[in-house]
Design a protein around this motif. Structure first.
Motif: not given
Lengths: 311, 272
Positions: A234, A238, A266
């Motif tokens: 994640r 990101r 996510d």
């Protein structure tokens, strides 16, 4: 370059541990040579069990031994261990929760020109979907040794796939290793490469080459396929514009599928999966096959540049 | 010895209760294997609720795991758990007493039920005993239909290779499986000859529902050195309930009330 294979690192680690732990038992299916475990068999004959070319029996006998307090390491070619004895793995190792570490040797396309009978392109998917089975594909000899040392400390089932050939060193003697935490080898905003096993050194080369060309690319060594390091995935996704997964496995149910599942829940980051195609593979040695299907450093560089140019 | 037979018939009544109540289970095989289980658990093996964690206890594996209904009644009767609870909740939602052996139930050594696994697991347990110089013995019970599974022959080979005289397999040879007579579905005979060819000591028990013959076989097996032993127990599927005996339909049949009453009456008459 190192001349020590990951399978040899496993043997060295087990021999060191067996020196003071009589409960360690290695089982093989006429595979002590190809698993580099012949020195163990020679040094600790009373802790080594040969089962012959009979993988189903190999796995169930290992589970029986484990149920009586043994720490069993069952080594057999990944192609056979993950398919011929799959039901024994499901029932006697995973379901029964026996202390058996399955060592899938010569994994992926290690056997190259020997053909599809000897390839294991399904083992990550097959093993990962068994409840309570852990799946690991260590990259180099140092990480392999750390992994085996950690697995010796618990009593839970695991599947470890290693390749046949020497993998270039990624880490060093004093590597920082935490079980089930990905190796963060680089961070970057333009793209992140997530790979595992013997492809990690190609990832290192690709990351360096892209840096030269002005790209900031992250690199995750996801040796722990299950439990996968979701936080690391994640966080990397990101930060980066695109995630590229590269694996020596089928496109279905492996690293790419797992990463895409996590990222999709996510962020909006695009995920591109590079894996082996759904068909008969071309013949050749592992480097030739990796190159042909874009799994090597050149393939990774090209994939990232293409993804960047497409925005 | 009469007491053993009595016990086996008491357990048969428990099995019928369990099957009737749950409308599940494999009653035909339960009734063929129950004498084997009775002799092993009440005379041969040193397994009881007090020593279940003891490293020196004997090991028992029901490879033909679908007959766990019978094993639950034996374990409950021996005090591993409340037998009535097993009768009341067999195969019920959330119950640990499911249709195949699992280690959530006290006394179950390892999960089993997928056929062709038990003998290999037993080889591992017997090998561990040899490695640790322990004297416990490992007993595995298989079905004759199960002997079509190829993995059994890998296990047989390795048991003889390692001279596992602390391993004893029993074949509950009732001659019937779900689709019909074993000889018609997939002929697994001559099982004695097969075991011998693989290097095993073989003891034929002509009446595998006779506790005296069975006990004698297990006593002989314990004396054999350098070879594993296979006890080929010629049993009757559905033994003890006249309308079930040798009927393939009772492999996993469910009893209607009249059948339940009739079965319980017949079994009671034997006990009287």
């Amino acid at each position: 370059m190192s001349h020590i294979t990951n399978r040899q690192a496993i043997c060295d680690t087990l021999m060191e541990a067996a020196n003071h732990d009589r409960s360690i038992v290695v089982t093989c299916s006429d595979s002590r040579g190809s698993a580099s475990l012949a020195p163990f068999a020679q040094a600790y004959p009373e802790q080594f069990i040969e089962l012959g070319i009979a993988e189903q029996n190999l796995v169930s006998v290992s589970a029986g031994l484990a149920s009586c307090g043994k720490k069993v390491f069952a080594a057999s070619p990944a192609s056979f261990l993950s398919t011929r004895s799959y039901e024994q793995v499901k029932v006697d190792v995973a379901y029964s929760g026996t202390n058996v570490t399955l060592i899938g040797i010569s994994g992926g396309i290690s056997y190259g020109a020997l053909g599809m009978t000897h390839h294991s392109l399904q083992d990550i998917a097959a093993m990962a979907c068994l409840p309570d089975m852990r799946v690991y594909l260590p990259s180099d000899r140092f990480q392999t040794a750390c992994l085996i040392q950690e697995l010796l400390k618990d009593e839970k089932p695991a599947y470890v796939r290693v390749s046949r050939s020497v993998t270039e060193d990624v880490y060093g003697e004093a590597m920082d290793f935490t079980l089930n935490r990905a190796g963060v080898l680089a961070e970057g905003k333009d793209a992140v490469i997530i790979t595992c096993g013997e492809l990690v050194p190609y990832g290192v080369k690709a990351q360096k080459e892209l840096k030269k060309q002005g790209y900031e690319v992250g690199l995750l060594d996801m040796y722990c396929l299950k439990p996968i390091d979701e936080d690391a995935v994640r966080q990397a996704a990101r930060q980066a514009d695109v995630v590229i997964t590269v694996e020596e496995h089928s496109l279905f149910g492996g690293l790419g599928s797992m990463v895409a599942q996590i990222v999709a829940a996510d962020s909006q980051t695009k995920v591109i999966n590079i894996a082996l195609p759904d068909g008969h593979l071309i013949s050749g040695n592992n480097h030739e096959i990796f190159h042909h299907y874009g799994l090597d450093d050149e393939g990774m560089v090209a994939a990232i540049k293409k993804a960047r140019s497409e925005g | 010895m009469e007491r053993l037979k009595e016990k086996a018939y008491e357990l048969r009544r428990d099995i019928i209760e369990e099957i009737y109540h749950s409308k599940a289970g494999h009653v035909g095989g339960d009734l063929s294997v129950i004498d084997i289980l009775t002799v092993l658990y009440y005379q041969v093996m040193n397994i009881n609720p007090e020593n279940i964690k003891d490293e020196n206890r004997d090991r028992f594996l029901l490879s033909k795991g679908h007959c766990v209904d019978a094993l639950y009644m034996v374990l409950g009767d021996k005090g591993f758990f409340d037998k009535q609870e097993a009768i009341d909740t067999f195969c019920a939602f959330g119950s640990p007493y499911i249709g195949h052996p699992n280690t959530d139930v006290p006394g179950i050594e390892i999960n089993s039920g997928s056929l062709g696994h038990g003998l290999s697991l037993g080889v591992g347990m017997a090998l561990a005993a040899k490695m640790d110089e322990k004297t416990y013995r490992t007993y595995v019970v298989l079905g004759d239909g199960e002997m079509a599974e190829g993995s059994n022959y890998e296990a047989m080979m390795s048991a003889a290779h390692y001279k596992l005289d602390n391993l004893c397999a029993t074949i509950d040879l009732n001659g019937l499986q779900i689709s019909g007579p074993t000889k018609d579905v997939m002929c697994t005979s001559d099982l004695g000859a097969k075991f011998r060819a693989f290097g095993w000591n073989v003891i034929d028990v002509e009446d595998g529902n006779d506790c005296v013959e069975l006990l004698s076989a297990y006593k002989q097996a314990a004396l054999v050195k350098g070879q594993p032993t296979a006890v080929i127990a010629h049993t009757v599927k559905g033994k003890g309930v006249s309308f079930m005996e040798n009927q393939k339909g009772w492999h996993h049949g469910v009893l209607k009330e009249e059948q339940y009453q009739m079965a319980m009456k017949e079994l009671k008459e034997v006990l009287q």
